[in-house]
Design a protein around this motif. Structure first.
Motif, mmCIF file in Angstrom:
data_model
loop_
_atom_site.group_PDB
_atom_site.id
_atom_site.type_symbol
_atom_site.label_atom_id
_atom_site.label_comp_id
_atom_site.label_asym_id
_atom_site.label_seq_id
_atom_site.Cartn_x
_atom_site.Cartn_y
_atom_site.Cartn_z
ATOM 1 N N ARG A 96 -36.880 -24.472 -33.792
ATOM 2 C CA ARG A 96 -36.715 -23.651 -32.599
ATOM 3 C C ARG A 96 -38.015 -22.979 -32.168
ATOM 4 O O ARG A 96 -38.125 -22.523 -31.033
ATOM 5 C CB ARG A 96 -35.620 -22.612 -32.827
ATOM 6 N N ALA B 222 -34.563 -22.823 -37.637
ATOM 7 C CA ALA B 222 -35.492 -21.852 -37.036
ATOM 8 C C ALA B 222 -36.880 -22.457 -36.867
ATOM 9 O O ALA B 222 -37.584 -22.149 -35.894
ATOM 10 C CB ALA B 222 -35.563 -20.589 -37.894
ATOM 11 N N ARG C 299 -35.775 -15.220 -36.211
ATOM 12 C CA ARG C 299 -34.665 -15.719 -35.407
ATOM 13 C C ARG C 299 -33.598 -14.652 -35.218
ATOM 14 O O ARG C 299 -33.087 -14.439 -34.113
ATOM 15 C CB ARG C 299 -34.091 -16.957 -36.102
ATOM 16 N N MET D 216 -34.635 -20.914 -28.566
ATOM 17 C CA MET D 216 -33.713 -19.850 -28.954
ATOM 18 C C MET D 216 -32.546 -19.672 -27.975
ATOM 19 O O MET D 216 -31.632 -18.898 -28.239
ATOM 20 C CB MET D 216 -34.472 -18.515 -29.054
#
Length: 483
Positions: A208, A205, A242, A275
């Motif tokens: 990302r 995460a 996330r 994402m």
């Protein structure tokens, strides 16, 4: 070892683990060491990193990427920098400007073609240990297995299963210990599922949302540090974010998916480059077909994004043969792509044609069936041990549990998106649901359900020490029984 070395790692769990493994190993021999990395939104090639590489660098090492990055390696060679690539991705062209360690090379005799960047980097460290008459790589032996699991490499490969065992049974890394604990996992009884649905997405995460430094700093913490608690807290917070992004995107787009499309394709720049893959994974799982999630590309005429496929065929091979695709790469079941905006409908038509015989399979499969009366802690522990090192090619067991009677139900979570269904000696848990699903769960009803078995162990320290153990079935679906 007196020449300056610069390392780069791909912006995902495997790439960051590779970087940390090599950096920690080489730091035993030299202090002329640094690293540079792309953020995820900048892509996986190293072209944009060229200006970040210190001028004094004599050796540049690219990890988990760049086998095909010919121009960047040529540019570095012209500056007097030697290049080494340690990678496991498919090779599409010859690269004479770097020494390449990659089992996908046609003449490579290394038997494990399902190795990942982290494992290959660790094997490189073992070779250097042999040459230097040292044993520093041993201190890092718990990281390659996590790289393998995170990158979804085959768990039918015996070498991969061995390193997965070293990670889960021989965890030494203090940062990962603290992250597992922060997610209420028992570090003495870890499974691949604990990692794949807990620690791994939390670390990823960070990459990302273009915060690769957080992921690197965290994995550098193999010993207790003053910053470790802060890193763990940040990763858990990002993991919750996330989950929200995935759930919101699914809810926003699920009504626009056409039944006759063989591949789910959505365009939504608001999701963000980092994402796209996760949302694609969520769409693929919900609609039982491949998925492509696109956003804005490098220019105003192009879409770029991620794809997720199925086990039945290689989505990567399929896209490589589509004439409308500008670029694609990655793994058979997961990777990236770009397409001209004007060609998007043509791509949809082409995929529908190529997959004309494909039908989404909504069937729920299970391995074995049991009566709920057969389920207890000892039984679940046996099941857990058998499936401890699950993953690609060796999925966690799925079971049909009979003779269940629902006595109560309860919504859980900040967003009430989890349902706990009380069935006496076992609790049924269903995640990522809405209030409509909750309202449909019948009470005082006989059912049977399909899912995976789990022991939920909860430790309370106040007002007094107490350990609560609950048998759980993490359900995929249930069926009411009419008597």
């Amino acid at each position: 070892m007196n020449e300056p070395i610069t390392i780069s790692g791909d912006p995902d769990m495997d790439g960051v683990s590779s970087l940390v493994i090599l950096y920690k190993f080489l730091s035993k021999f030299t202090d002329k060491l640094c690293y540079v990395c792309n953020e995820r939104s900048e892509g996986h090639m190293i072209g944009k990193l060229i200006q970040s590489i210190p001028e004094e660098t004599k050796l540049f090492i690219a990890l988990d990427s760049s086998s095909n990055d010919v121009e960047s390696m040529r540019h570095l060679n012209l500056k007097g920098i030697d290049c080494l690539v340690v990678d496991h991705h498919t090779i599409t062209n010859e690269n004479p400007y770097a020494v390449i360690v990659n089992p996908q090379q046609f003449d490579c005799e290394y038997p494990n073609k399902n190795a990942c960047g982290g494992l290959l980097t660790f094997k490189l460290c073992q070779v250097l240990d042999d040459l230097m008459k040292t044993s520093y790589s041993y201190e890092l032996s718990d990281l390659p297995g996590f790289s393998l699991m995170a990158d979804m490499m085959s768990m039918m490969e015996m070498e991969n299963r061995y390193y997965a065992k070293l990670s889960l049974k021989g965890l030494k890394h203090e940062g990962l210990k603290q992250l597992f604990k922060g997610m209420n996992k028992d570090i003495k009884n870890l499974t691949a599922t604990d990692f794949l649905y807990g620690a791994s997405p939390a670390i990823t995460a960070a990459t990302r949302v273009d915060n690769i430094k957080l992921a690197i700093d965290f994995l550098m913490c193999d010993k207790e540090t003053t910053s470790l608690k802060k890193y763990v807290k940040e990763l858990i917070k990002l993991n919750e974010y996330r989950k929200t992004v995935q759930a919101d995107a699914l809810e926003r787009h699920k009504g626009s998916i056409r039944d006759d499309d063989k591949v789910v394709i959505i365009c939504d720049p608001s999701i963000g480059k980092g994402m796209n893959g996760l949302v694609g994974q969520e769409l693929s799982k919900n609609f039982n077909r491949p998925a492509i999630v696109l956003g804005n590309g490098d220019d105003e005429d192009t879409y770029a994004g991620s794809f997720r496929g199925l086990e039945d065929f290689s989505m990567l091979d399929l896209l490589e043969n589509c004439k409308t695709i500008e670029h694609t790469g990655g793994h058979p079941g997961a990777g990236g792509l770009s397409v001209k905006k004007e060609n998007l409908q043509e791509l949809k038509d082409e995929l529908n044609n190529r997959l004309s015989s494909f039908a989404p399979d909504d069937t729920l499969y299970y391995d074995l069936e049991f009566s709920v009366d057969e389920i207890d802690e000892r039984f679940i522990n046996h099941i857990t041990e058998f499936y401890r090192y699950s993953g690609n090619g060796f999925k966690p067991g799925t079971f049909l549990i009979k003779d269940l009677f629902i006595s109560d139900r309860k919504p859980l979570g900040k967003s009430n998106n989890t349902v706990k269904i009380d069935c006496g000696k076992i609790q049924l848990m269903k995640f990522k649901v809405d209030i409509e699903y909750y309202n449909k769960v019948p009470v005082f009803t006989d059912i049977e359900a399909i899912g995976s078995l789990n022991m939920n162990i909860w430790t309370e320290y106040k007002p007094k020490f107490k350990v609560t153990k609950t048998c759980q079935l993490l359900i995929e679906d249930y069926r009411e029984l009419i008597k």
